[in-house]
Design a protein around this motif. Sequence first.
Motif, PDB file in Angstrom:
ATOM      1  N   GLN A 164      -3.162  -6.672   2.039  1.00 17.97           N
ATOM      2  CA  GLN A 164      -1.919  -6.770   3.185  1.00 17.97           C
ATOM      3  C   GLN A 164      -1.289  -5.571   2.912  1.00 17.97           C
ATOM      4  OE1 GLN A 164      -1.719  -9.057   5.357  1.00 17.97           O
ATOM      5  NE2 GLN A 164      -3.487 -10.137   4.726  1.00 17.97           N
ATOM      6  N   PRO A 165      -0.968  -5.023   4.155  1.00 12.71           N
ATOM      7  CA  PRO A 165      -0.011  -3.520   4.074  1.00 12.71           C
ATOM      8  C   PRO A 165       1.452  -4.140   3.842  1.00 12.71           C
ATOM      9  CG  PRO A 165      -0.806  -4.220   6.153  1.00 12.71           C
ATOM     10  CD  PRO A 165      -1.782  -5.191   5.441  1.00 12.71           C
ATOM     11  N   PHE A 166       2.119  -3.506   3.431  1.00 14.68           N
ATOM     12  CA  PHE A 166       3.698  -3.646   3.205  1.00 14.68           C
ATOM     13  C   PHE A 166       4.343  -3.831   4.559  1.00 14.68           C
ATOM     14  CE2 PHE A 166       2.908  -0.907  -0.860  1.00 14.68           C
ATOM     15  CZ  PHE A 166       2.798  -2.266  -1.555  1.00 14.68           C
ATOM     16  N   GLY A 167       5.352  -4.636   4.695  1.00  9.32           N
ATOM     17  CA  GLY A 167       6.362  -4.333   5.847  1.00  9.32           C
ATOM     18  C   GLY A 167       7.159  -3.460   5.663  1.00  9.32           C
ATOM     19  N   PRO A 168       7.978  -3.068   6.653  1.00 10.54           N
ATOM     20  CA  PRO A 168       8.895  -1.851   6.550  1.00 10.54           C
ATOM     21  C   PRO A 168      10.059  -1.913   5.625  1.00 10.54           C
ATOM     22  CG  PRO A 168       9.211  -3.122   8.726  1.00 10.54           C
ATOM     23  CD  PRO A 168       7.796  -3.788   7.947  1.00 10.54           C
ATOM     24  N   VAL A 169      10.510  -3.488   5.430  1.00  3.52           N
ATOM     25  CA  VAL A 169      11.550  -3.654   4.331  1.00  3.52           C
ATOM     26  C   VAL A 169      10.919  -3.523   2.906  1.00  3.52           C
ATOM     27  CG1 VAL A 169      12.998  -5.292   3.121  1.00  3.52           C
ATOM     28  CG2 VAL A 169      12.870  -5.164   5.967  1.00  3.52           C
ATOM     29  N   GLU A 170       9.669  -3.889   2.454  1.00  9.29           N
ATOM     30  CA  GLU A 170       9.078  -3.736   1.447  1.00  9.29           C
ATOM     31  C   GLU A 170       8.806  -1.950   0.995  1.00  9.29           C
ATOM     32  OE1 GLU A 170       7.619  -4.244  -2.314  1.00  9.29           O
ATOM     33  OE2 GLU A 170       8.912  -5.411  -1.344  1.00  9.29           O
ATOM     34  N   MET A 229       0.836  -1.018   0.086  1.00 12.33           N
ATOM     35  CA  MET A 229      -0.156  -0.038   0.180  1.00 12.33           C
ATOM     36  C   MET A 229       0.937   1.023  -0.040  1.00 12.33           C
ATOM     37  SD  MET A 229      -3.004  -0.806   2.554  1.00 12.33           S
ATOM     38  CE  MET A 229      -1.846  -0.946   3.851  1.00 12.33           C
ATOM     39  N   GLY A 230       0.747   2.321  -0.773  1.00  9.45           N
ATOM     40  CA  GLY A 230       1.225   3.688  -0.823  1.00  9.45           C
ATOM     41  C   GLY A 230       0.836   4.409   0.393  1.00  9.45           C
ATOM     42  N   GLU A 231       0.746   5.759  -0.036  1.00 10.34           N
ATOM     43  CA  GLU A 231       0.381   6.777   1.090  1.00 10.34           C
ATOM     44  C   GLU A 231      -1.189   6.580   1.328  1.00 10.34           C
ATOM     45  OE1 GLU A 231       1.803  10.679  -0.560  1.00 10.34           O
ATOM     46  OE2 GLU A 231       3.766   9.715  -1.337  1.00 10.34           O
TER      47      GLU A 231
END
Length: 122
Positions: free
Chosen positions: A69-75, A1-3
């Motif tokens: 599914q939201p992105f994890g911090p690395v993605e 997911m973006g902003e």
Amino acid sequence: MGESPVVIQEAYAAGRPVICTGIGGMAEKVRNGVTGLHFRRGDGNDLARIIATATDPATHAALLAHIPQPFGPVEMARRYLQAFAAAARPGSADDGPTTTASPSSPMLDVALLRGQRKKRGT
């Protein structure tokens, strides 16, 4: 997911659909009838109607089935680095923002690995 507003990402991370007004960035991020429900801003009766709609078991199940599914911090870091790299390329100002991830590059992988090592203190 973006902003997007953080509360939307938090709701999605918790596996919950969102009820929001049908205007602005929230309306763009929350797909009405798919990942949440929209109500008319300033209309308490419409909000009550939407809350009642959300309690219907079939509606609730349908919304839950489409929660992204939201992105994890690395993605998320990888995507930011890709956006910065794209913006730094000649002629990128004419191209506009990119919303799709391109394949990982070795340079991005090294930058992400360094960040992970710093976080772990190694």
